[in-house]
Design a protein around this motif. Structure first.
Motif, PDB file in Angstrom:
ATOM      1  N   GLN A  36      69.091  65.497  11.883  1.00  0.00           N
ATOM      2  CA  GLN A  36      69.903  66.717  11.772  1.00  0.00           C
ATOM      3  C   GLN A  36      70.418  66.910  10.351  1.00  0.00           C
ATOM      4  O   GLN A  36      70.421  68.020   9.831  1.00  0.00           O
ATOM      5  N   LEU A  37      70.859  65.835   9.730  1.00  0.00           N
ATOM      6  CA  LEU A  37      71.391  65.929   8.371  1.00  0.00           C
ATOM      7  C   LEU A  37      70.309  66.322   7.373  1.00  0.00           C
ATOM      8  O   LEU A  37      70.592  66.971   6.368  1.00  0.00           O
ATOM      9  N   ASP A  38      69.083  65.940   7.661  1.00  0.00           N
ATOM     10  CA  ASP A  38      67.973  66.267   6.771  1.00  0.00           C
ATOM     11  C   ASP A  38      67.743  67.778   6.697  1.00  0.00           C
ATOM     12  O   ASP A  38      67.178  68.280   5.729  1.00  0.00           O
ATOM     13  N   GLU A  39      68.200  68.505   7.711  1.00  0.00           N
ATOM     14  CA  GLU A  39      68.008  69.954   7.739  1.00  0.00           C
ATOM     15  C   GLU A  39      69.146  70.717   7.055  1.00  0.00           C
ATOM     16  O   GLU A  39      69.060  71.924   6.879  1.00  0.00           O
ATOM     17  N   LEU A  40      70.223  70.029   6.658  1.00  0.00           N
ATOM     18  CA  LEU A  40      71.341  70.699   6.005  1.00  0.00           C
ATOM     19  C   LEU A  40      71.044  70.935   4.526  1.00  0.00           C
ATOM     20  O   LEU A  40      70.202  70.272   3.927  1.00  0.00           O
ATOM     21  N   TYR A  41      71.764  71.874   3.943  1.00  0.00           N
ATOM     22  CA  TYR A  41      71.632  72.136   2.512  1.00  0.00           C
ATOM     23  C   TYR A  41      72.259  71.010   1.707  1.00  0.00           C
ATOM     24  O   TYR A  41      73.178  70.339   2.159  1.00  0.00           O
ATOM     25  N   LEU A  69      61.280  54.008  -7.151  1.00  0.00           N
ATOM     26  CA  LEU A  69      60.260  53.005  -7.461  1.00  0.00           C
ATOM     27  C   LEU A  69      59.411  52.670  -6.233  1.00  0.00           C
ATOM     28  O   LEU A  69      58.242  52.312  -6.359  1.00  0.00           O
ATOM     29  N   LEU A  70      60.014  52.805  -5.060  1.00  0.00           N
ATOM     30  CA  LEU A  70      59.306  52.530  -3.811  1.00  0.00           C
ATOM     31  C   LEU A  70      58.538  53.738  -3.289  1.00  0.00           C
ATOM     32  O   LEU A  70      57.859  53.652  -2.274  1.00  0.00           O
ATOM     33  N   GLY A  71      58.672  54.889  -3.949  1.00  0.00           N
ATOM     34  CA  GLY A  71      57.941  56.087  -3.528  1.00  0.00           C
ATOM     35  C   GLY A  71      58.744  57.051  -2.679  1.00  0.00           C
ATOM     36  O   GLY A  71      58.168  57.812  -1.891  1.00  0.00           O
ATOM     37  N   SER A  72      60.062  57.038  -2.830  1.00  0.00           N
ATOM     38  CA  SER A  72      60.911  57.943  -2.058  1.00  0.00           C
ATOM     39  C   SER A  72      60.617  59.397  -2.410  1.00  0.00           C
ATOM     40  O   SER A  72      60.388  59.737  -3.561  1.00  0.00           O
ATOM     41  N   ARG A  73      60.635  60.253  -1.377  1.00  0.00           N
ATOM     42  CA  ARG A  73      60.475  61.695  -1.602  1.00  0.00           C
ATOM     43  C   ARG A  73      61.806  62.418  -1.402  1.00  0.00           C
ATOM     44  O   ARG A  73      61.855  63.639  -1.408  1.00  0.00           O
ATOM     45  N   GLY A  74      62.884  61.668  -1.232  1.00  0.00           N
ATOM     46  CA  GLY A  74      64.201  62.256  -1.045  1.00  0.00           C
ATOM     47  C   GLY A  74      64.868  62.593  -2.372  1.00  0.00           C
ATOM     48  O   GLY A  74      64.461  62.115  -3.429  1.00  0.00           O
ATOM     49  N   ASN A 103      64.581  57.951   7.285  1.00  0.00           N
ATOM     50  CA  ASN A 103      64.522  59.367   7.660  1.00  0.00           C
ATOM     51  C   ASN A 103      64.673  60.308   6.473  1.00  0.00           C
ATOM     52  O   ASN A 103      63.957  61.296   6.376  1.00  0.00           O
ATOM     53  N   LEU A 104      65.625  60.044   5.600  1.00  0.00           N
ATOM     54  CA  LEU A 104      65.928  60.981   4.519  1.00  0.00           C
ATOM     55  C   LEU A 104      65.026  60.811   3.298  1.00  0.00           C
ATOM     56  O   LEU A 104      64.735  61.782   2.609  1.00  0.00           O
ATOM     57  N   ASN A 105      64.596  59.591   3.015  1.00  0.00           N
ATOM     58  CA  ASN A 105      63.699  59.371   1.875  1.00  0.00           C
ATOM     59  C   ASN A 105      62.237  59.496   2.260  1.00  0.00           C
ATOM     60  O   ASN A 105      61.356  59.405   1.417  1.00  0.00           O
ATOM     61  N   LYS A 106      61.988  59.652   3.547  1.00  0.00           N
ATOM     62  CA  LYS A 106      60.662  59.930   4.084  1.00  0.00           C
ATOM     63  C   LYS A 106      59.623  58.862   3.718  1.00  0.00           C
ATOM     64  O   LYS A 106      58.585  59.136   3.157  1.00  0.00           O
ATOM     65  N   TYR A 107      59.980  57.631   4.050  1.00  0.00           N
ATOM     66  CA  TYR A 107      58.996  56.572   3.975  1.00  0.00           C
ATOM     67  C   TYR A 107      59.222  55.605   5.128  1.00  0.00           C
ATOM     68  O   TYR A 107      60.145  55.795   5.917  1.00  0.00           O
ATOM     69  N   GLY A 108      58.357  54.613   5.245  1.00  0.00           N
ATOM     70  CA  GLY A 108      58.391  53.727   6.399  1.00  0.00           C
ATOM     71  C   GLY A 108      59.579  52.784   6.423  1.00  0.00           C
ATOM     72  O   GLY A 108      60.326  52.650   5.451  1.00  0.00           O
ATOM     73  N   MET A 109      59.740  52.115   7.540  1.00  0.00           N
ATOM     74  CA  MET A 109      60.870  51.213   7.738  1.00  0.00           C
ATOM     75  C   MET A 109      60.812  50.015   6.795  1.00  0.00           C
ATOM     76  O   MET A 109      61.849  49.542   6.328  1.00  0.00           O
ATOM     77  N   PHE A 110      59.617  49.543   6.489  1.00  0.00           N
ATOM     78  CA  PHE A 110      59.484  48.396   5.585  1.00  0.00           C
ATOM     79  C   PHE A 110      60.051  48.728   4.209  1.00  0.00           C
ATOM     80  O   PHE A 110      60.827  47.961   3.641  1.00  0.00           O
ATOM     81  N   LYS A 111      59.712  49.886   3.667  1.00  0.00           N
ATOM     82  CA  LYS A 111      60.243  50.303   2.366  1.00  0.00           C
ATOM     83  C   LYS A 111      61.745  50.578   2.458  1.00  0.00           C
ATOM     84  O   LYS A 111      62.476  50.332   1.508  1.00  0.00           O
TER      85      LYS A 111
END
Length: 193
Positions: free
Chosen positions: A17-22, A95-100, A164-172
């Motif tokens: 839900q928070l990911d959809e907020l401004y 460095l881990l490839g976050s898209r957040g 959820n917010l940085n859009k990568y897997g649990m390991f990262k």
């Protein structure tokens, strides 16, 4: 307010839900939560140091000093959680490839620290219980065990938030949390030396 309570038992749902907020809404909520936590930490410190403060100053100066301490603690929490820790973990996540974006990292950090209020409240409650009902050794172990469990709970919520917010897997996400875990272990080791 509903999200603050739901983060304790439904972190995946809340972070989606928070990911959809401004970004502005996320920053405003993060500042508010960090400042409230800072006020609680300041109140905790004032309650535990009230006897010592009362020896130094009294009357209205004591009230003013307590209010300044609580406000300073609030500002310090905002600085630490919303800026210093956020930027360190944001760049580590990149460095881990976050898209957040930065507000995503800030949101994950601040919402994950919500459980930290429980040991503060528990500690204040234990301080009010007379020594005859619960001795100091029992109070120590109650606080130590609950603090460690809540620290683990906080790290789990933070890892879920990063996932959820940085859009990568649990390991990262777990790797992204490792600097905080390392700092926590170092502080614990120093405390027990």
């Amino acid at each position: 307010m509903n999200k603050v309570i739901q983060i304790l038992y439904k972190p995946n749902y809340v972070f989606r839900q928070l990911d959809e907020l401004y970004e502005e809404d996320l920053d405003t909520n993060s500042n508010l939560i960090a400042s409230i936590l800072g006020c609680l930490v300041g109140l905790y410190s004032v309650v535990y140091e009230l006897e010592n403060l009362n020896k130094i100053i009294s009357g209205w100066w004591l009230v003013i000093a307590c209010l300044i301490a609580i406000l300073a603690s609030s500002g310090f929490c905002v600085l630490i959680y919303n800026y210093i820790l956020t930027y360190v973990l944001y760049w580590f996540g990149k460095l881990l490839g976050s898209r957040g974006v930065i507000s995503d990292t800030r949101t994950a950090i601040v919402y994950s620290i919500i459980p930290i209020t429980f040991p503060l409240i528990l500690s204040l409650i234990l301080k009010l219980i007379p020594e005859t009902l619960l001795n100091s050794l029992s109070q120590y172990w109650i606080l130590t065990i609950s603090s460690n469990l809540i620290w683990i709970w906080t790290m789990i919520i933070l890892a879920i938030g990063f996932k959820n917010l940085n859009k990568y897997g649990m390991f990262k996400a777990i790797i992204n949390v490792l600097p905080i875990i390392a700092i926590g272990l170092i502080i614990s080791a120093i405390r027990f030396l």
